[in-house]
Write a protein that holds these residues in place. Structure first.
Motif, PDB file in Angstrom:
ATOM      1  N   LEU A 216       0.827  -1.213   0.000  1.00 19.41           N
ATOM      2  CA  LEU A 216       0.000   0.000   0.000  1.00 19.41           C
ATOM      3  C   LEU A 216       0.856   1.255   0.000  1.00 19.41           C
ATOM      4  CD1 LEU A 216      -2.810   1.265   0.179  1.00 19.41           C
ATOM      5  CD2 LEU A 216      -2.649   1.082   2.668  1.00 19.41           C
ATOM      6  N   LEU A 217       1.882   1.286   0.846  1.00 21.83           N
ATOM      7  CA  LEU A 217       2.755   2.460   0.909  1.00 21.83           C
ATOM      8  C   LEU A 217       3.468   2.683  -0.412  1.00 21.83           C
ATOM      9  CD1 LEU A 217       4.115   4.739   2.481  1.00 21.83           C
ATOM     10  CD2 LEU A 217       5.816   3.085   3.269  1.00 21.83           C
ATOM     11  N   PHE A 218       3.939   1.605  -1.025  1.00 23.41           N
ATOM     12  CA  PHE A 218       4.643   1.734  -2.306  1.00 23.41           C
ATOM     13  C   PHE A 218       3.702   2.285  -3.378  1.00 23.41           C
ATOM     14  CE2 PHE A 218       5.686  -0.127  -6.449  1.00 23.41           C
ATOM     15  CZ  PHE A 218       6.952   0.384  -6.637  1.00 23.41           C
ATOM     16  N   SER A 219       2.470   1.765  -3.414  1.00 26.99           N
ATOM     17  CA  SER A 219       1.510   2.245  -4.421  1.00 26.99           C
ATOM     18  C   SER A 219       1.187   3.715  -4.197  1.00 26.99           C
ATOM     19  CB  SER A 219       0.231   1.406  -4.359  1.00 26.99           C
ATOM     20  OG  SER A 219       0.505   0.047  -4.608  1.00 26.99           O
ATOM     21  N   TRP A 220       0.995   4.092  -2.933  1.00 28.52           N
ATOM     22  CA  TRP A 220       0.682   5.487  -2.641  1.00 28.52           C
ATOM     23  C   TRP A 220       1.845   6.406  -3.004  1.00 28.52           C
ATOM     24  CZ3 TRP A 220       2.796   9.093   0.783  1.00 28.52           C
ATOM     25  CH2 TRP A 220       2.038  10.249   0.976  1.00 28.52           C
ATOM     26  N   ALA A 221       3.067   5.972  -2.666  1.00 34.82           N
ATOM     27  CA  ALA A 221       4.246   6.787  -2.981  1.00 34.82           C
ATOM     28  C   ALA A 221       4.425   6.924  -4.493  1.00 34.82           C
ATOM     29  CB  ALA A 221       5.489   6.169  -2.350  1.00 34.82           C
ATOM     30  N   MET A 222       4.201   5.849  -5.233  1.00 31.42           N
ATOM     31  CA  MET A 222       4.311   5.926  -6.687  1.00 31.42           C
ATOM     32  C   MET A 222       3.235   6.842  -7.264  1.00 31.42           C
ATOM     33  SD  MET A 222       6.949   4.402  -7.548  1.00 31.42           S
ATOM     34  CE  MET A 222       6.660   4.631  -9.284  1.00 31.42           C
ATOM     35  N   HIS A 223       2.062   6.833  -6.658  1.00 30.50           N
ATOM     36  CA  HIS A 223       1.009   7.770  -7.093  1.00 30.50           C
ATOM     37  C   HIS A 223       1.456   9.212  -6.887  1.00 30.50           C
ATOM     38  CE1 HIS A 223      -2.848   9.746  -7.523  1.00 30.50           C
ATOM     39  NE2 HIS A 223      -2.752  10.212  -6.292  1.00 30.50           N
ATOM     40  N   GLN A 224       2.077   9.495  -5.744  1.00 36.07           N
ATOM     41  CA  GLN A 224       2.557  10.848  -5.480  1.00 36.07           C
ATOM     42  C   GLN A 224       3.660  11.251  -6.464  1.00 36.07           C
ATOM     43  OE1 GLN A 224       1.244  13.012  -3.149  1.00 36.07           O
ATOM     44  NE2 GLN A 224      -0.305  11.420  -2.983  1.00 36.07           N
ATOM     45  N   ILE A 225       4.599  10.337  -6.713  1.00 35.09           N
ATOM     46  CA  ILE A 225       5.697  10.643  -7.643  1.00 35.09           C
ATOM     47  C   ILE A 225       5.141  10.853  -9.051  1.00 35.09           C
ATOM     48  CG2 ILE A 225       7.801   9.758  -8.684  1.00 35.09           C
ATOM     49  CD1 ILE A 225       8.089  10.655  -5.780  1.00 35.09           C
ATOM     50  N   THR A 226       4.181  10.004  -9.454  1.00 38.15           N
ATOM     51  CA  THR A 226       3.583  10.146 -10.788  1.00 38.15           C
ATOM     52  C   THR A 226       2.866  11.483 -10.924  1.00 38.15           C
ATOM     53  OG1 THR A 226       3.301   7.743 -10.907  1.00 38.15           O
ATOM     54  CG2 THR A 226       2.034   9.082 -12.451  1.00 38.15           C
TER      55      THR A 226
END
Length: 582
Positions: free
Chosen positions: A285-295
């Motif tokens: 979940l954290l990885f997906s959220w962080a990738m969403h922020q970076i994207t």
């Protein structure tokens, strides 16, 4: 060893139970002490205790009269207690008579007592019922004042009552009101997660949410990330998007500091321990959220970078983005590899836009240009000799050809914007872009020659401009590009087919009568241009006064000289030059 002892003492310090809130400052002060200071702390406490004991002795000596008065009062109380004891004995002797009288009264009033039984029961429990009915109001007050522990204790108490008395309407109504207040508490806790709070506050809020028990472990993680994302979005929405540079600078600073904090807060609060319960694992979940922020960050960069019109600002944003990505790399979010393509596209667009502006301005000036001879402009050979090889000042000779001066002006501006942010990977692409714009200038000159009917003296001036484009402006543009990219000048100079049409035009014009040099030009043969030493009359293609008289155009030339001031262009920016490679 001192550092190891300090590391062992630090987790133990967090386990010290606090008797009251008043001890928290002292505990915080202890946690900030060094190991040597902690070793001295017992001795300091012993000294303070000895000082307090001495002060107590002094207080006892100074207030001995009060102690004597207290002793006298105690003696008087004992005497009064003895008197009370005697009266109690007499009262005990009278109790049997009182008992018999009460029995007779109870027997006579039994029916009345039966009727008032319910009222007496209600009266006896009035305070308890009043306290129970005030629980929702008290809980709401605790929530509004931030006393969440007390509010949750009340909520747990009402839940217990509801379980013990499921059929009492009063208890069930009370439980319903408490549930509404709990929803208000939940909303307030989530709202706090949407504000700028530190890790200790986050830990307390998550602890309260776990006590409420509304969310599962996964839902709680999701709610935490949603609330923190809402906080980050609010910060970005407060930035002014009218100024792209300031907006991107603020956005990058926000991502660098706050996104780093959120990831660390999440990892500190939710431990991904798969050896225990499986719900402790977030499933990426954290990885997906962080990738969403970076994207989202990269998407905003892609939209806002084309709005930056200065190379220095673009370079500054690129440096800040690299620094941000490097900082986020400490938590596994290094996205530096995704930045070059965005900034390369922005640099290419900026350079293309500036070059297109230069070509458009050249075409505009060329279309409105009047072909009249301008005064000879140049510098003595001595001043040229003082310049270094790295000097890329535009040749003053171009001031005699306003269209070329405007074009070189635009090229210099484009190179100045390119210099602070010149990606090496764009060297071939930018060179082709520059060649394409030079080709556009060449084609524009050829179209102008084909579409305009020029008189002989105007044709000579036009041919002089074409020769200046090939021999001066073109090499100067290549030199400027070479200052931005080592070896870049060769890429431009190798495109020999660029001015093939103009070269053919100049070759065809050799059969025509060339202008005769005048005496002034012969005296200034030391005037140097960027391409070498050329007589001014040959460069300008200006015919002598004898030829003008033979052609019967002396009067016309005098009128055109009066309009000469309208044709001059302020070329102050010609003195600008791309900064040399440091």
């Amino acid at each position: 060893m001192d550092y190891e002892a300090a590391d062992e003492a630090s987790p133990m310090a967090t386990l010290i139970p606090l008797a009251s809130v008043s001890q928290q400052p002292y505990v915080s002060e202890l946690l900030s002490f060094t190991l040597d200071r902690l070793h001295k702390e017992p001795e300091l406490l012993r000294v303070d205790a000895e000082r307090i004991r001495r002060q107590m002795q002094e207080v006892a000596v100074n207030n001995y009269r009060a102690f004597i008065s207290a002793a006298d009062a105690l003696l008087a109380i004992r005497e009064e207690v003895s008197s009370v004891d005697k009266h109690l004995e007499s009262l005990i002797n009278e109790i049997p008579k009182l008992t018999s009288g009460c029995t007779e009264f109870i027997e006579s009033a039994e029916q009345i007592l039966e009727e008032r039984k319910m009222n007496q029961t209600l009266l006896a429990n009035h305070s308890t019922l009043l306290d129970l009915l005030e629980i929702p109001q008290l809980m709401d007050t605790c929530v509004r004042n931030g006393n969440y522990d007390e509010a949750l204790d009340l909520e747990a108490f009402v839940c217990k009552l509801s379980t013990m008395h499921p059929k009492l309407p009063v208890i069930q109504a009370l439980a319903a009101e408490v549930r509404q207040t709990t929803q208000s508490l939940l909303h307030q806790l989530l709202q706090k997660l949407r504000s700028n709070i530190l890790l200790p506050d986050c830990l307390r809020i998550i602890g309260y949410l776990r006590r409420i028990g509304v969310f599962s472990e996964f839902e709680m993680r999701l709610q935490f990330l949603r609330c923190r994302e809402a906080w980050l979005t609010g910060i970005l929405d407060d930035l002014d998007q009218k100024n792209a540079y300031d907006y991107l600078k603020g956005m990058v600073a926000c991502q660098r500091t706050h996104l780093f904090d959120v990831v660390n807060q999440y990892r500190a609060i939710f431990a991904d321990d798969t050896s225990g319960s499986e719900e402790n694992y977030d499933g990426g979940l954290l990885f997906s959220w962080a990738m969403h922020q970076i994207t989202s960050h990269l998407r905003t960069l892609k939209v806002m970078l084309p709005k930056i019109t200065e190379g220095g600002s673009l370079s500054n944003i690129m440096d800040q983005c690299m620094y941000c990505a490097m900082g986020l790399g400490w938590v596994g979010l290094d996205f530096r590899g995704l930045l070059p393509s965005l900034f390369e596209e922005a640099v290419l667009n900026l350079f293309s836009k500036n070059m297109s502006t230069a070509v458009d301005n050249f075409q505009l000036v060329l279309d409105s240009h009047r072909w009249v001879p301008l005064p000879v402009v140049g510098f003595p050979s001595g001043s040229v000799g003082e310049e270094t090889q790295d000097d890329v000042t535009p040749p003053s000779y171009l001031m005699e050809h306003p269209p070329l001066a405007v074009f070189v002006n635009g090229v210099s501006a484009a190179m100045n914007e390119l210099r602070p942010c010149a990606p090496v990977s764009l060297k071939p692409v930018l060179s082709q872009e520059l060649i394409k714009k030079l080709q556009a200038v060449s084609n524009s000159l050829l179209r102008y020659n084909a579409s305009r009917m020029l008189r002989e003296n105007e044709s000579l001036l036009f041919l002089s401009l074409c020769r200046a484009f090939i021999e001066v402006a073109y090499p100067h543009c290549a030199t400027c590009f070479g200052r931005c990219y080592p070896g870049g000048a060769a890429l431009i100079l190798d495109a020999k087919n660029l001015y093939g049409g103009i070269g053919s035009l100049l070759a065809a014009s050799t059969s025509r009568v060339l202008p005769k040099p005048v005496t002034i030009a012969e005296e200034k043969t030391d005037v140097v241009t960027e391409n070498g030493d050329l007589p001014k009359e040959e460069e300008n293609g200006v015919a002598s006064e004898t030829e003008q008289a033979q052609n019967g155009e002396v009067d016309e030339e005098e009128e055109e000289e009066e309009e000469e001031e309208g044709e001059k262009i302020n070329l102050s920016s010609l003195t600008e030059k791309p900064a040399n490679d440091e």
